[in-house]
Design a protein around this motif. Structure first.
Motif, PDB file in Angstrom:
ATOM      1  N   MET A   1       3.334  -6.629  -3.398  1.00 45.88           N
ATOM      2  CA  MET A   1       3.443  -5.564  -4.388  1.00 45.88           C
ATOM      3  C   MET A   1       2.157  -4.742  -4.439  1.00 45.88           C
ATOM      4  O   MET A   1       2.192  -3.498  -4.419  1.00 45.88           O
ATOM      5  CB  MET A   1       3.739  -6.152  -5.763  1.00 45.88           C
ATOM      6  CG  MET A   1       3.776  -5.128  -6.893  1.00 45.88           C
ATOM      7  SD  MET A   1       5.211  -4.023  -6.841  1.00 45.88           S
ATOM      8  CE  MET A   1       6.409  -5.002  -7.770  1.00 45.88           C
ATOM      9  N   HIS A   2       1.006  -5.405  -4.462  1.00 47.53           N
ATOM     10  CA  HIS A   2      -0.272  -4.681  -4.537  1.00 47.53           C
ATOM     11  C   HIS A   2      -0.522  -3.852  -3.277  1.00 47.53           C
ATOM     12  O   HIS A   2      -1.049  -2.735  -3.353  1.00 47.53           O
ATOM     13  CB  HIS A   2      -1.402  -5.677  -4.754  1.00 47.53           C
ATOM     14  CG  HIS A   2      -1.360  -6.348  -6.095  1.00 47.53           C
ATOM     15  ND1 HIS A   2      -1.965  -7.562  -6.362  1.00 47.53           N
ATOM     16  CD2 HIS A   2      -0.747  -5.978  -7.245  1.00 47.53           C
ATOM     17  CE1 HIS A   2      -1.736  -7.898  -7.630  1.00 47.53           C
ATOM     18  NE2 HIS A   2      -0.991  -6.958  -8.181  1.00 47.53           N
ATOM     19  N   LYS A   3      -0.160  -4.392  -2.124  1.00 49.21           N
ATOM     20  CA  LYS A   3      -0.342  -3.642  -0.873  1.00 49.21           C
ATOM     21  C   LYS A   3       0.536  -2.388  -0.863  1.00 49.21           C
ATOM     22  O   LYS A   3       0.088  -1.321  -0.407  1.00 49.21           O
ATOM     23  CB  LYS A   3      -0.008  -4.526   0.329  1.00 49.21           C
ATOM     24  CG  LYS A   3      -1.042  -5.598   0.602  1.00 49.21           C
ATOM     25  CD  LYS A   3      -0.633  -6.455   1.794  1.00 49.21           C
ATOM     26  CE  LYS A   3      -1.649  -7.563   2.050  1.00 49.21           C
ATOM     27  NZ  LYS A   3      -1.251  -8.434   3.181  1.00 49.21           N
ATOM     28  N   LEU A   4       1.764  -2.513  -1.348  1.00 48.34           N
ATOM     29  CA  LEU A   4       2.650  -1.353  -1.382  1.00 48.34           C
ATOM     30  C   LEU A   4       2.142  -0.318  -2.387  1.00 48.34           C
ATOM     31  O   LEU A   4       2.135   0.887  -2.092  1.00 48.34           O
ATOM     32  CB  LEU A   4       4.073  -1.791  -1.736  1.00 48.34           C
ATOM     33  CG  LEU A   4       5.126  -0.685  -1.816  1.00 48.34           C
ATOM     34  CD1 LEU A   4       5.158   0.145  -0.541  1.00 48.34           C
ATOM     35  CD2 LEU A   4       6.508  -1.280  -2.097  1.00 48.34           C
ATOM     36  N   GLN A   5       1.695  -0.760  -3.546  1.00 48.12           N
ATOM     37  CA  GLN A   5       1.136   0.169  -4.534  1.00 48.12           C
ATOM     38  C   GLN A   5      -0.095   0.881  -3.980  1.00 48.12           C
ATOM     39  O   GLN A   5      -0.264   2.090  -4.176  1.00 48.12           O
ATOM     40  CB  GLN A   5       0.786  -0.590  -5.811  1.00 48.12           C
ATOM     41  CG  GLN A   5       1.995  -1.058  -6.604  1.00 48.12           C
ATOM     42  CD  GLN A   5       1.624  -1.978  -7.745  1.00 48.12           C
ATOM     43  OE1 GLN A   5       0.624  -2.710  -7.673  1.00 48.12           O
ATOM     44  NE2 GLN A   5       2.415  -1.968  -8.814  1.00 48.12           N
ATOM     45  N   ALA A   6      -0.938   0.145  -3.282  1.00 47.06           N
ATOM     46  CA  ALA A   6      -2.148   0.741  -2.701  1.00 47.06           C
ATOM     47  C   ALA A   6      -1.793   1.778  -1.647  1.00 47.06           C
ATOM     48  O   ALA A   6      -2.421   2.841  -1.565  1.00 47.06           O
ATOM     49  CB  ALA A   6      -3.032  -0.353  -2.100  1.00 47.06           C
ATOM     50  N   GLU A   7      -0.790   1.485  -0.827  1.00 49.72           N
ATOM     51  CA  GLU A   7      -0.363   2.448   0.200  1.00 49.72           C
ATOM     52  C   GLU A   7       0.144   3.731  -0.452  1.00 49.72           C
ATOM     53  O   GLU A   7      -0.205   4.841  -0.016  1.00 49.72           O
ATOM     54  CB  GLU A   7       0.723   1.840   1.076  1.00 49.72           C
ATOM     55  CG  GLU A   7       1.217   2.795   2.163  1.00 49.72           C
ATOM     56  CD  GLU A   7       2.297   2.179   3.038  1.00 49.72           C
ATOM     57  OE1 GLU A   7       1.991   1.853   4.201  1.00 49.72           O
ATOM     58  OE2 GLU A   7       3.440   2.044   2.570  1.00 49.72           O
TER      59      GLU A   7
END
Length: 494
Positions: A323-329
């Protein structure tokens, strides 16, 4: 001359047992034909009692025991199941032309001749009618040009969904209801230039959403007539009758629109922006053709997409790193208040990886749509009798430890440096099928799934009601035409 003198008639009990003896004889004959291995069937019942309520799981377990190509008997119906990339390729590629036939469900309310001429899903063979219909849909709905021209419509409906969620921030919402309504309105505007429902977050037992769900649910219910075709005309469970009721309710929703458009066209009025219904009428489609095609497109296009996005949301909530990686992207590619458009999708590789990983673990249709052998043939040296049904267990293939490392874990990273795609060329990953019967709506589904999921993750933080631990989220599956969550996902947008 009679076999027995008339004064010695056959007892009724013997007459009742005749179908039983015929069934045993048929099984004996088929065993001598070198069928694929499988669990030993019971007389008359076959393997029905072993299958259970989640056949995608039980058949995957049988495959571990008997091999990647197995046969099971459901009543009098022989079913052959492929559970590996190699066996799937045999059916969907090597023998695609021969094994592209369908078995029309016994709940079908139209004659077989009508279905063969007008159905894009259930046409029993690859007739000229089917080819023309598929080409028509590809041109006007699913070609790159058509998909690009629809982008503004999809973006508008997603924007309305985001506004609706913002107006209900902090509330517990059943996300599947909002997704289903949004997707129905996308299709409604594409087909009729109008919304089909109001967005709501609790769900109700009326309206088009309810009708579609019941229509699809009836098609997936175990049907005695499928197991024993001799009872087909009796409709013992009343499934065909119920299906006809919901089918007619669905048709009633657009009947008035069809009449109005036909009348307008007959009076010579024209419009610059033609919707799909306009195109069908101008192309000479009859009301029967319109009804069958719209039922198939709306039922298939709404249910599968809803379940895919709901599963993606559930997996991302349980896997905080993803989830955090997708939000960061998403933050790195656009500002917090920027509107996400379909042109952004190609710039979001981790989003694409999350969607692929969701489709691997939770394929929309766990068996694809079954095929049928129109004549006796061979697969991997095994005999496949005429009219056998063929399932491809894509659920089992996506969780196969021989193909996937740590297959039960949600790891989108496995797709970042991989060329695997879901367009039917890589048989270890075929959530939309492959070959001539690959899902025709794949290009449309790809766009809407990516756009909706990206928007949900970009504009909101998500939590479970009462601060529940996401790792305790119920991930049980409910088997049907589509693989849904047993318990709908309840979330709070912030």
């Amino acid at each position: 001359m009679p076999l027995l003198p008339m004064e010695y008639p056959l007892p009724l009990s013997f007459l009742i047992l005749i179908p039983f003896f015929l069934f045993i004889f048929k099984q004996f004959i088929q065993k001598s034909r070198n069928l694929p291995p499988g669990p030993r069937p019971w007389p008359v019942l076959g393997n029905i009692l072993l299958i259970g309520k989640k056949p995608h799981i039980s058949l995957a377990q049988f495959a571990k025991i008997h091999g990647s190509l197995i046969s099971v008997r459901l009543g009098s119906q022989l079913v052959v199941v492929a559970s590996s990339p190699d066996t799937a390729a045999e059916i969907l590629k090597t023998q695609d032309r021969l094994l592209s036939a369908r078995s029309v469900p016994k709940v079908a309310t139209y004659d077989l001749s009508v279905i063969d001429q007008h159905s894009i899903v259930w046409s029993s063979d690859l007739s000229n009618h089917w080819k023309i219909l598929r080409a028509f849909c590809r041109t006007h709905l699913f070609s790159p040009k058509a998909i690009e021209s629809q982008a503004a419509l999809r973006e508008k409906k997603v924007s309305e969904m985001i506004d609706f969620l913002r107006s209900n921030k902090g509330e517990t919402v059943k996300i599947s209801e909002i997704l289903f309504g949004t997707i129905l309105n996308m299709l409604g505007n594409l087909f009729f230039s109008k919304d089909l429902c109001q967005l709501d977050y609790e769900g109700n037992t009326s309206g088009i959403k309810h009708v579609i769900r019941k229509f699809v649910e009836l098609g997936a219910m175990p049907n005695i007539s499928e197991f024993y075709p001799i009872f087909d005309a009796l409709d013992i469970q009343g499934l065909r009758k119920q299906t006809e009721i919901y089918q007619n309710q669905l048709i009633d929703i657009w009947n008035e629109i069809v009449k109005e458009k036909r009348q307008a066209i007959s009076l010579g009025s024209s419009t610059k922006n033609l919707d799909f219904l306009d195109v069908m009428i101008h192309s000479g489609f009859s009301d029967l053709q319109i009804n069958i095609l719209l039922m198939e497109l709306i039922a298939a296009g709404s249910d599968t997409t809803t379940s895919t996005i709901e599963w993606a949301m559930a997996e991302l909530l349980r896997n905080k790193d993803s989830m955090h990686k997708l939000q960061a992207e998403l933050r790195s590619k656009m500002g917090e208040n920027d509107i996400i458009t379909e042109s952004n999708i190609s710039e979001l590789p981790y989003l694409a990886a999350c969607v692929k990983e969701t489709l691997r673990i939770h394929p929309p249709t766990p068996f694809l749509i079954p095929r049928r052998a129109p004549e006796t043939c061979k697969i991997m040296d095994y005999t496949i009798p005429k009219n056998s049904r063929l399932f491809v267990n894509v659920w089992a293939i996506g969780r196969d430890s021989n193909t996937w490392e740590d297959p039960l874990s949600f790891r989108p990273e496995r797709f970042l440096d991989s060329n695997l795609d879901f367009r039917g060329q890589d048989f270890e990953f075929i959530p939309f099928g492959a070959g001539r019967r690959i899902c025709p709506g794949l290009p449309f589904a790809r766009q809407e799934v990516h756009l909706i999921l990206a928007s949900l993750i970009h504009y909101f933080e998500w939590s479970l009601p009462n601060d529940e631990d996401p790792m305790q989220l119920d991930m049980e599956e409910k088997f049907g035409v589509t693989l849904q969550k047993e318990k709908s996902l309840l979330v709070v947008p912030v």
